[in-house]
Design a protein around this motif. Sequence first.
Motif, PDB file in Angstrom:
ATOM      1  N   ASN A   1     -59.176 -77.551 -42.300  1.00  0.00           N
ATOM      2  CA  ASN A   1     -60.119 -78.222 -41.398  1.00  0.00           C
ATOM      3  C   ASN A   1     -61.271 -78.866 -42.149  1.00  0.00           C
ATOM      4  O   ASN A   1     -61.680 -79.973 -41.839  1.00  0.00           O
TER       5      ASN A   1
ATOM      6  N   MET B   1     -44.671 -70.614 -40.040  1.00  0.00           N
ATOM      7  CA  MET B   1     -44.208 -69.568 -40.962  1.00  0.00           C
ATOM      8  C   MET B   1     -44.373 -68.172 -40.394  1.00  0.00           C
ATOM      9  O   MET B   1     -44.179 -67.182 -41.092  1.00  0.00           O
TER      10      MET B   1
ATOM     11  N   LEU C   1     -52.467 -64.996 -43.915  1.00  0.00           N
ATOM     12  CA  LEU C   1     -51.280 -65.226 -44.738  1.00  0.00           C
ATOM     13  C   LEU C   1     -50.818 -63.932 -45.396  1.00  0.00           C
ATOM     14  O   LEU C   1     -49.638 -63.615 -45.431  1.00  0.00           O
TER      15      LEU C   1
END
Length: 453
Positions: free
Chosen positions: A29, A233, A325
């Motif tokens: 962003n 993902m 993640l």
Amino acid sequence: MENQGTRDQWGSRIGFILAAAGSAVGLGNIWKFPYLAGENGGAAFVLLYLACIVILGLPIMIAEIVIGRHTEKDPVGAFRLIGGGRWTIVGYMGVLTGFFIMTYYSVVGGWTLGYIVKSATGAIGSVSGTAMSESIFNAFIQDPHQMILYHFLFMAATVFIVYRGISNGIEKWTKVLMPMLFIILLILIVRSVTLPGAEKGLSFYLYPDFSKINTKVVIEALGQCFFSLSLGMGAMITYGSFLSRREKILSSAIQIVTLDTLAAILAGMAIFPALFAVGMTPEKGPGLTFNVLPVVFSKMPYGSVFATLFFLLLFIAALTSSISLVQVVVTYATDEWKWSHRKAVLTAGTLIFLLGIPAALSFGAMKDVKIFLGNTYFDFMDKLTTIYMLPIGGMLIAICLGWKYGLEKTMHELDPDTKSASLEKIWALTIKFIAPLLLASIVGYFGIYRMIR
Ligand code: TRP
């Protein structure tokens, strides 16, 4: 489906929304979006990006959260349940993509730490121009010791938070960090738009120039939408798997997507007016943040203060993304291999740190080591994940849910008492038809075209 009872859960709906928004709002962003907009016609790109978010981003976001909560599993377990057989590979691909993104994401996260130090010590506030700013940046990213040290520190901060768990770590921290991020962003916007000459930047950003729009720009906006929303993902599958059955998915997803889009738009509002005010042009590419902004800061009163705030903002954004993640990899190891949380976090952290070292050295010691088609390790990981793995993942998520598993079995996961039946129909239509088709064209066109170029 079954719940072992030991699985952690988000403590509150707002905790989930902020954590998911924390994952979405990141370097994508604040670092990537403004330079893409700058390169691709300002407001015209912004409009295109908004279209992608609504047509593609929101539906896939809903799909991932639905899959996560429906199965209460890591991505591999989730695809074993909703697809079975070869579809499980989609889950494995997701976990692998998480690893790959982290190798370079942590390196850029490290840059933000380094730039907090540089700003706080006055090195950024006192640059004399672009040349000096560029030489500071180049010396920094070429220095193996600083690169590895900051990569390590960024990983350590990530591991520290993930280690504390879903509700005690991620949720607690994002609840503090996300409001901080928006406050810093607002302070920077006020500073930026009140600089003399800021109007030119605002008009560049707010008035669309459609002559800049071509196929490449369309595809770039689509890819950015995916990366920025953390889709493709299983990050949102993982976060969704910790969501209580009580919570409404449709409205939560709308709020997460809105926060992410708002952050990107606001980042542009902070950057472009300041940029034009000091007489610089916006089409600087990836160097925009680290090369150009220091010059902007050096030309404003209390520049060092605002520079420190800005890089702190960037660090916070990157950190709340990297924990998502790493959480994907950790959830995989604890769900599938029944590893202890501690073992999973420490092993994942160590592995990512080691795999990230070549990325950390990609601008210095290893800059001439080309992995594939002339790409450094860093660029290769970036392109492989953003151009191929995320869009392919998103496409397979939509196909598996829409065609293999069937949407009927998951419709109750959306808002049970919803008044928005037509929204649900549009969602179903998108997941079955629009998303697979659009994403197939990204993979085909964008993939071949960009990788070769
Ligand atoms: N969305 C984050 C950003 O904009 C990066 C990110 C976090 C991500 N988790 C992800 C990207 C999962 C793709 C998939 O910086």
